[in-house]
Each structure stands twice: as C-alpha cells, then as structure tokens.
Design a protein around this motif. Structure first.
Motif: not given
Length: 193
Positions: A130-143
């Motif tokens: 498995g190879v991650v082609d892309g990743a991004g944070v879509s939402a945050r809540s606290g930790d």
C-alpha cells in the motif's frame, strides 16, 4: 427591624467613606502630592503577577489543546493506512502492526476479526504494498482529526517475474486519527466509493 436598618445604613456609609478615601489617595498620587504606600505597591505588583500567570496558563491550555499539527495527523494517517493496506501472507507480525497503530472501536473490531483477516491473506497468497498517494486533514476537533486518504495497493504473487503486469487497486478512505498512549493512531476507517 429599625436596628437592622441602622446597621445597613452604617455599613453603606463606611463603604462609601472607604471609596472616597481611596479616590482621594489616587487623586493625590496622580497630582504628585503623595506617593503610593508599600501596601498599594504590593497590591499592584501581586495583581500584575497574577495577570501574567493567568495569561501563561491560558496560552499553555490552548497549546495543549492543539499539541498536534495537521502534518502530525496527516503523517500518522499515511503510516497507519500503508500498514493496513499492505497484506503479506509471509509476514507473521502483520496483525500486530495493524493493532499497534489502532485504537478505540476500530482496534476492538479488527482484533475480533484478526484470525479471519490472516486466513484471508494466506488464502489469497498475494503480497500487497500500500502506498498513500495523498492525504489531507478534513476536520479537527480537539486532539482528534478526520483525514481523507487516497491510496494505491500494488499486488504481486511474491515471485520475481517482472514480465507480468502487477494488478493495482485504488482506495479512498476517511480515517479518524486520535492519540493513544502518546501516539496518534487510527480510531475509525471508512472506505469511500
């Protein structure tokens, strides 16, 4: 009752007198006719120290709340998803590596199906990378953070036959990442169509 009214009036008069004396002292200090007393300077100093301590405490609390950066979440999701999407029938520790990077409900669910997962991987006999082609944070809540991940899994049969094309499977995932024992781990995994 008359006595209570007299006491209330006397108390109010004393409060008013104290305010008037404090105002008079302040006006004298401003006019340069009087210097602040030691008690006044101590009170001002203590108030300043208390204010500084309060500011430091608030800043520390805010930083503790956001002690992980988006990059920390993205990196943790990338590492955990690559392990999750890299089945290898020869790797005896595969299930352990997945569980080490998991927490909460996802860890519990995967632990319950670990034997079925291992049997399936062995029955297929293929090795996936498995190879991650892309990743991004879509939402945050606290930790905690939700991370969208696009990944590709390249399958081989374990032989060194470079002439045959390797099958490829692409995945899109939404993963929930949260801290557990000081490390960011997968708390939920959802496959997206």
């Amino acid at each position: 009752m008359a006595r209570e009214a007299v006491l209330d009036e006397e108390l109010a008069a004393r409060v008013e007198l104290r305010r008037a004396v404090d105002d008079l002292r302040e006006q004298e200090v401003r006019a340069g006719l009087r210097r602040r007393s030691r008690a006044d300077r101590w009170a001002i100093g203590l108030a300043l120290v208390a204010s500084v301590v309060a500011v430091i405490a608030v800043v520390g609390w805010v930083r503790a709340e956001r002690s992980y950066t988006d990059e920390d979440f993205r990196q943790a999701a990338t590492e955990r998803v690559e392990v999750l999407l890299s089945p290898d029938p020869r790797g005896a520790g595969q299930v352990r590596r997945i569980l080490d990077g998991a927490t909460g409900a996802f860890r519990d669910e995967f632990a319950q199906s670990a034997d079925a997962y291992t049997r399936f991987v062995v029955s297929q006999g293929t090795i996936g990378r498995g190879v991650v082609d892309g990743a991004g944070v879509s939402a945050r809540s606290g930790d905690r953070a939700s991370v969208l991940v696009a990944a590709t899994v390249v399958f081989t049969d374990g032989r060194d036959d470079s002439a045959s094309p390797e099958p490829v499977q692409q995945f899109r995932l939404s993963v929930l990442v949260e801290p557990d024992d000081g490390r960011l781990k997968l708390a939920a995994v959802q496959y997206l169509p």
